[in-house]
Design an enzyme around this catalytic site. Sequence first.
Site, PDB file in Angstrom:
ATOM      1  CG  HIS A  64       7.024  -2.129  -2.987  1.00 56.23           C
ATOM      2  ND1 HIS A  64       6.104  -1.631  -3.865  1.00 56.23           N
ATOM      3  CD2 HIS A  64       6.344  -2.351  -1.838  1.00 56.23           C
ATOM      4  CE1 HIS A  64       4.916  -1.550  -3.280  1.00 56.23           C
ATOM      5  NE2 HIS A  64       5.054  -1.990  -2.043  1.00 56.23           N
ATOM      6  CE1 TYR A 332       9.080   5.879  -1.009  1.00 55.36           C
ATOM      7  CE2 TYR A 332       9.752   6.105  -3.282  1.00 55.36           C
ATOM      8  CZ  TYR A 332       8.824   5.709  -2.355  1.00 55.36           C
ATOM      9  OH  TYR A 332       7.663   5.138  -2.764  1.00 55.36           O
TER      10      TYR A 332
END
Length: 351
Positions: A64, A332
């Site tokens: 992303h 993450y």
Amino acid sequence: MTNTPFTTGQILARLAAIAFVPLVLIVLFLWGGGWLTPQRLSADKLVNVLQQAGGEHPGYRRNHAKGLCVTGSFISNGNASTLSRASVFAVGETPVTGRFAIAGGNPAAPDYAVPVRSLALAFQLANGEQWRTGMNAMPFFPVSTVEQFYELQVASLPDAATGKPDAGKFKAFVQKNPEVAPFLAWAKQNVPSTSWASDRFNSLNAFRFMDKADVAHLVRWSMVPHTDYQPISADEKRDKNFLQTDLKQRLAQGPLKWDLLITVAQPGDDGSNAAKVWPADRQTINAGTLVLTRATEQQNGPCNDINYDPLILPDGIAASDDPLLNARSAAYAKSYNARTREQSAQAGAHL
């Protein structure tokens, strides 16, 4: 949705038609960061295999990578306060910093390249706590385990000689993991919208809301748009930045809104499998409205330095036993540490 069988040719044709390879890679990385054991599977391995497909783009998210920062607030109506003692659900307003994005590791990719889009939000609660959540504009996840995530990434990698997926590898994965069939069927028929503003974003993973008596309620949530859906047009398919252009134009005319709908599980509903939807008759509660008022470029924007780790939760919200949540958190952290280190090096080089 039925488990419709697919031939290898149909699968590969669909991959080419909707850029399924980056879709698979992004959703796998987003939800399956690789937290198991060091001996079996690590976030490092998943990040490395991701970069084999998306390429190296220092200073950007590993997936992303292309996105847009947004700011606004969440206006709670108090309806969810019976399920969760989190202060965000008390009547009132909470500042929000968010990020819209498209799938893929290339920050210069065209907005129409991948049908799955994301919305990440960080709620800054008045007591100093935060609630961070990452949601996707798809109804369920392709598979249920971290091992499957990694195997699907590997099976979807383009061959170095042809630049296309290896038909044999992908077919073998589908045969070994038939639960992926519903996702393939959804991807085959899905028509992306003309705007982030009209997308519905779903948590996919389940969480537990803890009420004032410390009773747990298994839930999922969705941001449901006030803006009507319109299918992507031919003109938009020629504009590589149409989603960003559209959102900026809409916000220049006024705020954009989504309702936060909480879906409450019933006994027997599985909270550990993001590939399975719950029955449509489950109770839903409108918890309030997300109101976005401003968009800014992501580089040096307010969302750039936020790690939208789904396990950053306030008192009153807790993780379920879905194994993907720990995997997401690990991935993450790996991505965040890498890109912030690269951004610091880039800034130092320009001094």
